[in-house]
Scaffold this motif. Structure first.
Motif, short mmCIF file in Angstrom:
data_model
loop_
_atom_site.label_atom_id
_atom_site.label_comp_id
_atom_site.label_asym_id
_atom_site.label_seq_id
_atom_site.Cartn_x
_atom_site.Cartn_y
_atom_site.Cartn_z
N GLU A 1 -1.33 17.21 21.12
CA GLU A 1 -2.59 16.81 20.49
C GLU A 1 -2.55 15.34 20.07
O GLU A 1 -3.53 14.61 20.26
CB GLU A 1 -2.87 17.69 19.27
CG GLU A 1 -3.25 19.12 19.61
CD GLU A 1 -3.41 20.00 18.39
OE1 GLU A 1 -3.46 19.46 17.25
OE2 GLU A 1 -3.48 21.23 18.56
N VAL A 2 -1.42 14.93 19.51
CA VAL A 2 -1.29 13.53 19.08
C VAL A 2 -1.39 12.60 20.28
O VAL A 2 -2.06 11.56 20.22
CB VAL A 2 0.04 13.32 18.32
CG1 VAL A 2 0.34 11.84 18.12
CG2 VAL A 2 0.00 14.03 16.97
N ARG A 3 -0.73 12.96 21.39
CA ARG A 3 -0.81 12.13 22.60
C ARG A 3 -2.25 12.02 23.10
O ARG A 3 -2.72 10.94 23.46
CB ARG A 3 0.06 12.72 23.71
CG ARG A 3 1.51 12.25 23.68
CD ARG A 3 2.25 12.62 24.95
NE ARG A 3 2.28 14.04 25.23
CZ ARG A 3 3.17 14.90 24.78
NH1 ARG A 3 4.13 14.47 23.99
NH2 ARG A 3 3.11 16.18 25.10
N GLU A 4 -2.97 13.15 23.10
CA GLU A 4 -4.36 13.14 23.56
C GLU A 4 -5.23 12.27 22.65
O GLU A 4 -6.06 11.49 23.13
CB GLU A 4 -4.91 14.57 23.62
CG GLU A 4 -4.33 15.40 24.75
CD GLU A 4 -4.71 16.86 24.69
OE1 GLU A 4 -5.49 17.25 23.79
OE2 GLU A 4 -4.22 17.63 25.54
N GLN B 1 -7.04 4.77 22.59
CA GLN B 1 -6.80 3.64 23.49
C GLN B 1 -8.03 3.37 24.36
O GLN B 1 -8.41 2.21 24.57
CB GLN B 1 -5.58 3.91 24.39
CG GLN B 1 -4.25 3.86 23.67
CD GLN B 1 -3.91 2.46 23.24
OE1 GLN B 1 -4.36 1.99 22.20
NE2 GLN B 1 -3.11 1.78 24.02
N ARG B 2 -8.63 4.45 24.88
CA ARG B 2 -9.84 4.28 25.69
C ARG B 2 -10.97 3.67 24.87
O ARG B 2 -11.68 2.77 25.32
CB ARG B 2 -10.27 5.63 26.29
CG ARG B 2 -9.39 6.13 27.42
CD ARG B 2 -9.99 7.33 28.12
NE ARG B 2 -10.20 8.47 27.25
CZ ARG B 2 -9.32 9.45 27.04
NH1 ARG B 2 -8.16 9.44 27.67
NH2 ARG B 2 -9.59 10.45 26.23
N GLU B 3 -11.14 4.17 23.64
CA GLU B 3 -12.19 3.64 22.76
C GLU B 3 -11.92 2.17 22.43
O GLU B 3 -12.85 1.35 22.40
CB GLU B 3 -12.27 4.47 21.48
CG GLU B 3 -12.85 5.85 21.69
CD GLU B 3 -12.82 6.70 20.42
OE1 GLU B 3 -12.34 6.22 19.37
OE2 GLU B 3 -13.29 7.85 20.49
#
Length: 128
Positions: free
Chosen positions: A65-68, A74-76
């Motif tokens: 969950e933390v990775r996601e 990062q995308r934002e």
């Protein structure tokens, strides 16, 4: 005298056999208890291993969950960087357009010999 010795010897042998029997039954009891204790310990260890497995599974799920969330952030962040860059370019274009408009107005004021307006517009141009 020989008879007494034999009787005592038999008695002594009998006592030794009884002691061995007590020892062997005692050691049998001890060995049963040890086996029970070992089995109980094995059961306890298996329970603990199952709990540890569940805990590790929860930890793995949390890490996933933390990775996601991190990837989403990062995308934002990248999207915001692109938007900021576009706004910055747009602002620079607008500023350049305003400078050109002022320069044209200064040129027009000078052509009309209106030096007061030309000076005022020149001061405005210096603020950009």
């Amino acid at each position: 005298m020989n008879m007494k010795f034999e009787g005592a010897r038999k008695k002594s042998l009998h006592q030794q056999q009884q002691q061995q029997h007590r020892r062997s039954s005692k050691s049998t009891r001890q060995s049963r208890n040890e086996k029970r204790n070992i089995k109980a310990t094995i059961v306890q260890v298996r329970k603990e291993m199952a709990e540890i497995g569940k805990t590790q599974s929860c930890i793995r799920e949390g890490q996933k969950e933390v990775r996601e969330k991190y990837k989403k952030m990062q995308r934002e962040r990248e999207q915001l960087r692109k938007e900021t860059e576009a706004i910055s370019k747009q602002g620079a274009s607008i500023q350049l357009g305003l400078k050109l408009m002022l320069a044209l107005q200064i040129s027009k004021a000078r052509a009309q010999l209106d030096s007061a307006l030309a000076d005022q517009l020149l001061q405005s141009l210096r603020f950009f």
